[in-house]
Design an enzyme around this catalytic site. Structure first.
Site, short mmCIF file in Angstrom:
data_model
loop_
_atom_site.label_atom_id
_atom_site.label_comp_id
_atom_site.label_asym_id
_atom_site.label_seq_id
_atom_site.Cartn_x
_atom_site.Cartn_y
_atom_site.Cartn_z
N CYS A 156 51.36 36.53 24.49
CA CYS A 156 52.70 36.78 25.03
C CYS A 156 53.79 35.95 24.35
O CYS A 156 54.96 36.24 24.50
CB CYS A 156 52.74 36.49 26.53
SG CYS A 156 51.87 37.72 27.47
N1 CO8 Z 1 46.30 46.59 45.57
C1 CO8 Z 1 46.05 46.04 46.79
N2 CO8 Z 1 45.49 44.82 46.93
C2 CO8 Z 1 45.17 44.15 45.83
C3 CO8 Z 1 45.40 44.66 44.54
C4 CO8 Z 1 45.98 45.95 44.43
N3 CO8 Z 1 46.25 46.52 43.25
N4 CO8 Z 1 44.98 43.77 43.62
C5 CO8 Z 1 44.50 42.72 44.31
N5 CO8 Z 1 44.60 42.94 45.63
C6 CO8 Z 1 44.17 42.04 46.72
C7 CO8 Z 1 43.12 41.05 46.24
O1 CO8 Z 1 41.83 41.60 46.33
C8 CO8 Z 1 43.32 39.91 47.20
O2 CO8 Z 1 42.68 40.17 48.41
P1 CO8 Z 1 41.96 38.98 49.23
O3 CO8 Z 1 43.09 38.05 49.61
O4 CO8 Z 1 41.34 39.70 50.37
O5 CO8 Z 1 40.99 38.35 48.27
C9 CO8 Z 1 44.82 39.91 47.46
O6 CO8 Z 1 45.28 41.24 47.13
C10 CO8 Z 1 45.58 38.90 46.63
O7 CO8 Z 1 45.16 39.03 45.26
P2 CO8 Z 1 45.58 38.00 44.15
O8 CO8 Z 1 45.30 36.61 44.61
O9 CO8 Z 1 44.97 38.40 42.84
O10 CO8 Z 1 47.16 38.28 44.09
P3 CO8 Z 1 48.33 37.39 43.54
O11 CO8 Z 1 49.31 37.22 44.63
O12 CO8 Z 1 47.86 36.18 42.81
O13 CO8 Z 1 49.00 38.36 42.43
C11 CO8 Z 1 49.11 38.60 40.03
C12 CO8 Z 1 48.26 38.78 41.30
C13 CO8 Z 1 50.28 39.56 40.10
C14 CO8 Z 1 48.25 38.93 38.83
C15 CO8 Z 1 49.64 37.16 39.93
O14 CO8 Z 1 48.59 36.24 40.13
C16 CO8 Z 1 50.30 36.84 38.60
O15 CO8 Z 1 51.24 37.46 38.18
N6 CO8 Z 1 49.82 35.80 37.95
C17 CO8 Z 1 50.37 35.37 36.64
C18 CO8 Z 1 49.81 36.27 35.62
C19 CO8 Z 1 50.39 36.02 34.25
O16 CO8 Z 1 51.49 35.60 34.05
N7 CO8 Z 1 49.58 36.35 33.29
C20 CO8 Z 1 50.00 36.30 31.95
C21 CO8 Z 1 49.23 37.36 31.30
S1 CO8 Z 1 50.10 38.08 30.04
C22 CO8 Z 1 49.61 37.40 28.53
O17 CO8 Z 1 49.39 36.27 28.35
C23 CO8 Z 1 49.41 38.36 27.43
C24 CO8 Z 1 47.99 38.63 27.28
C25 CO8 Z 1 47.80 39.63 26.20
C26 CO8 Z 1 48.31 40.99 26.63
C27 CO8 Z 1 47.22 41.81 27.25
C28 CO8 Z 1 47.66 43.26 27.38
C29 CO8 Z 1 46.68 44.12 28.14
#
Ligand code: CO8
Length: 375
Positions: A156
């Site tokens: 990124c």
């Molecule tokens: N719908 C409904 N519920 C869901 C879903 C969904 N789609 N997904 C997860 N849940 C549930 C989970 O199962 C979980 O349930 P439980 O509490 O019962 O276990 C609950 O919702 C909460 O899940 P999370 O803890 O995973 O949710 P978060 O609040 O943490 O949100 C995010 C998830 C949005 C991913 C968040 O953690 C985030 O944005 N984190 C930062 C990510 C980030 O910045 N990453 C950078 C990556 S980009 C990069 O570096 C480039 C890489 C190369 C590119 C790749 C291209 C493909």
């Protein structure tokens, strides 16, 4: 020493938009299908049923509402669940070249320049469609640019690391100008069958023209300073490398061959790293938070950006001070902060200071401090 400036930017936006509603409908149909196919194993307690995704979760957790992709038919087909991108002949431009050339032409047009004014092309992206020949050289040829070109990948942060490389070469005098292009086909390395991440990414390409400041023909942004940092982490990872064929298990579709992340850990670890990085960079350049007129941040998560904006400015950002584009484009990896910059910078006035910052896998973080010149 020469002074580098951003004289033009361009954004290529793919023709297909996928709304959260469309995405969730397709994912849920896929989950139902998988659960029906595995009904016996699920009933025997040998397998967990797949759970549905939801629009509410996606917007609340990320702020994302739509994403653009190069192909939506495969992504939205529960029997496919990935984009369908035709195999191109070696004699025709690759898909990344096609996307990058469109963005590059827009950047050149904005700067009032042609290919003859460019000395180098850096293709900086989170995934290159092949190892060699460098995609950058194909882009160079497609645009008719002389000089040299090379690829680089810092996930990124690729765009800001690319801007630093170009700015340093311009400062040193080895080139007069460079195009930094960021074609990101995130849809091809996203796991659309995983509800934890299926909503995160979209496709796009951005281009930034960087020249000696005296070559600028119109409004531009002087690059006052750049700063890059990396720190190893496995929390964002993709194992789909060329060694795949040589692995004894011989599997072609392992989960870890697509984008993998521990989103919660990334969130927690990257936020302080980025906030500190920006604070240190500003302090080193004598820029206080009251001097800063705009923050163009990496576009991964709205809550993350709200937090960083507040930390950097020392208060809630005013509307427009820290523009987000992730609601429309989703996370477009290295291109996100450049889209935000390209679409939200024209209104700045002479002398205004702004900062581009990208962050992500690696971990990596790159920041660029800019000063606006209106002529
Ligand atoms: N719908 C409904 N519920 C869901 C879903 C969904 N789609 N997904 C997860 N849940 C549930 C989970 O199962 C979980 O349930 P439980 O509490 O019962 O276990 C609950 O919702 C909460 O899940 P999370 O803890 O995973 O949710 P978060 O609040 O943490 O949100 C995010 C998830 C949005 C991913 C968040 O953690 C985030 O944005 N984190 C930062 C990510 C980030 O910045 N990453 C950078 C990556 S980009 C990069 O570096 C480039 C890489 C190369 C590119 C790749 C291209 C493909």
């Amino acid at each position: 020493m020469f002074r580098p400036a951003i004289t033009g930017t361009g954004v290529f936006t793919p023709p297909n938009v996928i709304t959260n509603a469309e995405l969730v409908t397709a994912f849920n149909a896929y989950a139902d299908r998988m659960n029906a196919e595995n009904a016996k194993a699920i009933a025997a307690g040998e397998m967990e049923p797949m759970q549905h995704s939801s629009e509410e979760f996606i917007v609340k957790a990320s702020g994302i509402e739509n994403r653009y992709v190069m192909d939506k038919t495969g992504v939205l087909d529960p029997a496919v669940m990935h984009p369908l991108l035709r195999q191109r002949d070696d004699d025709e431009p690759g898909i990344m070249t096609e996307m990058a050339v469109d963005a590059a032409k827009k950047a050149l047009a904005q700067a009032g320049k042609t290919a003859a004014d460019v000395d180098a092309v850096i293709c900086a992206a989170s995934n290159l469609e092949r190892a060699y020949p460098a995609v950058a050289i194909e882009i160079q040829q497609a645009l008719g640019i002389e000089g040299f070109a090379f690829d680089m990948n810092v996930a990124c942060s690729s765009a800001t690391f690319g801007i630093q490389a170009a700015a340093d070469m311009i400062r040193a005098g080895s080139i007069r100008s460079a195009l930094v292009v960021n074609p990101e086909i995130c849809s091809a390395h996203l796991e659309w069958r995983d509800r934890d991440c299926h909503f995160i990414f979209g496709d796009v390409a951005t281009a930034t023209l960087i020249e000696r400041i005296e070559d600028a023909k119109g409004p531009h942004f002087e690059i006052l300073s750049t700063r890059c940092a990396t720190q190893f982490s496995n929390n964002i990872r993709n194992n789909n490398g060329f060694l795949r064929r040589s692995r004894p298990d011989g599997m072609a579709d392992r989960r870890d061959m697509q984008f993998m992340q521990n989103g919660r850990k990334v969130f927690k670890e990257v936020l302080p790293m980025v906030s500190q990085h920006i604070a240190d960079h500003m302090a080193a350049e004598g820029v206080s938070n009251t001097d800063l007129k705009r923050l163009w941040l990496h576009q991964a998560n709205k809550t993350m950006n709200d937090f960083i904006g507040k930390k950097v400015l020392g208060r809630e950002p005013e509307p427009g001070e820290q523009p987000n584009i992730l609601q429309d484009y989703a996370n477009t990896s290295s291109a996100g902060s450049i889209i935000a910059f390209s679409q939200n910078s024209d209104d700045l006035v002479e002398g205004d200071l702004g900062l581009i910052c990208s962050f992500g896998a690696g971990y990596s973080v790159g920041s660029v401090i800019l000063r606006r010149h209106t002529s």
